[in-house]
Design an enzyme around this catalytic site. Structure first.
Site, PDB file in Angstrom:
ATOM      1  CE1 TYR A  53      26.315   2.178 -22.946  1.00 41.24           C
ATOM      2  CE2 TYR A  53      27.144  -0.328 -22.894  1.00 41.24           C
ATOM      3  CZ  TYR A  53      26.658   0.809 -23.574  1.00 41.24           C
ATOM      4  OH  TYR A  53      26.340   0.824 -24.883  1.00 41.24           O
ATOM      5  CB  SER A 207      19.300  -2.333 -30.541  1.00 40.74           C
ATOM      6  OG  SER A 207      19.286  -1.524 -29.361  1.00 40.74           O
ATOM      7  N   GLY A 212      13.850  -4.938 -28.415  1.00 45.10           N
ATOM      8  CA  GLY A 212      13.220  -6.195 -27.768  1.00 45.10           C
ATOM      9  C   GLY A 212      11.833  -6.332 -28.423  1.00 45.10           C
ATOM     10  CG  LEU A 214      12.664  -7.297 -34.426  1.00 44.75           C
ATOM     11  CD1 LEU A 214      13.964  -7.163 -34.973  1.00 44.75           C
ATOM     12  CD2 LEU A 214      11.588  -7.403 -35.622  1.00 44.75           C
ATOM     13  N   GLY A 216       8.275  -9.926 -30.144  1.00 41.69           N
ATOM     14  CA  GLY A 216       6.629 -10.002 -30.136  1.00 41.69           C
ATOM     15  C   GLY A 216       6.215  -9.768 -28.934  1.00 41.69           C
TER      16      GLY A 216
END
Length: 327
Positions: A53, A207, A212, A214, A216
């Site tokens: 990362y 996730s 991201g 979900l 909306g």
């Protein structure tokens, strides 16, 4: 925040984990400090990272923050090793590479041990028993307290866990497995999750908010400050912007409207309370987003909402995933 045992072990972790995928790259030290402090003050302790990362910057940044913001003893640090920047060999599960990567992770983190150490992915070029021996050596040397795997499919997870269980007291049982799991990605339910439940392995979904989607935020357009608008993260979000995902997101929004909460809370509560799940790992961009996610602690979804979400997002399960006699 409520805590849960990690698999069939004595280690207890917060039922929401904090991810650091973007630390040292998109998330600077100031925002990372706010995230870690917010998470810790809410009772969170599981912080997930990896040696790749930010090309190691995420671990380095986490190590610096543990010096001045949050005591090391209050955190359960999970990191991963095995991914390599080689186009011809994406994963290296050799004993030599893994143990060297662990030493490098410890140096960046500024700690003598990690609480949970995961093999980042299955390496078909290395005998599995060699990979697993690296986990045993990490524990026996005190450099890792618990071990697990990440991104292993069902047969790979079952083979690895069974190998470890075959010599109790000599080999270290797998405590956890980490894979992507959300209302938009339920593939783990076919074979990985049944294997994990049977073998006493805790699942740490990555996730959990469908990258991201979900929340909306992408229902009508792509916000300019979102990961979907980011040059290097847009391809990560794009697979979940199709018609199938839209139907699921609409159902999440309907449930949120009915309970007077946010879509984020609905999606996160659903995954958090799935059978076999220990702690979904969320990767918030800032403390405000994290606070919104952590507010899910007080929410439990009614059974009828869970059933409706299960139905609208149900993956296709056919032979041999299900008992043939029921088909």
């Amino acid at each position: 925040m409520e805590q849960r045992h990690l698999g069939r072990t004595g280690l207890r972790v917060s039922r929401i984990g904090l991810g650091t995928l973007t630390w040292g790259r998109d998330t600077d030290e100031h925002d990372a400090a706010d995230l870690l402090k917010t998470f810790w003050e809410a009772g969170g302790n599981l912080v997930d990272t990896a040696d790749v990362y930010g090309d190691g910057e995420a671990e380095y940044l986490l190590g610096r923050l543990m010096e001045g913001f949050v005591p090391r003893r209050d955190l359960v640090i999970s990191t991963k090793a095995g991914s390599v920047p080689d186009p011809d060999r994406r994963f290296d599960g050799s004993r030599g590479h893994l143990l060297a990567a662990l030493d490098a992770s410890l140096a960046r983190l500024g700690t003598d041990y990690v609480d949970v150490w995961h093999v980042h992915a299955f390496d078909p070029c290395t005998p599995l028993e060699e990979t697993l021996q690296a986990l045993d050596l990490a524990v026996s040397s005190g450099r890792a307290r618990y071990v697990g795997v990440s991104n292993f499919c069902g047969w790979q997870l079952a083979k690895a866990a069974t190998w470890q269980l075959a010599a109790p007291g000599t080999r270290t049982r797998l405590a956890s497995t980490q894979l992507e799991y959300s209302l938009l990605q339920r593939g783990v339910e076919r074979e990985v999750l049944p294997a994990a439940l049977d073998l006493g392995i805790g699942l740490l979904p990555s996730s959990p908010l469908g990258r991201g989607v979900l929340t909306g935020k992408y229902r009508t357009s792509t916000p300019p400050d979102s990961r979907g608008a980011s040059e290097h993260l847009a391809p990560f979000v794009a697979p979940y912007l199709d018609d199938t995902a839209s139907r699921i997101v609409d159902a999440v929004q309907t449930a949120a409207d009915g309970l007077a909460v946010t879509p984020l809370q609905i999606a996160l509560a659903w995954i958090r309370d799935r059978p076999g799940v220990t702690a979904p790992v969320i990767g918030a961009r800032n403390a405000q987003q994290l606070t919104a996610a952590l507010s899910v602690e007080a929410l439990s979804l009614p059974d009828e909402i869970c059933r409706a979400l299960d139905d609208v997002s149900a993956p296709v399960h056919r032979y041999p995933d299900h008992d043939w006699s029921t088909l």
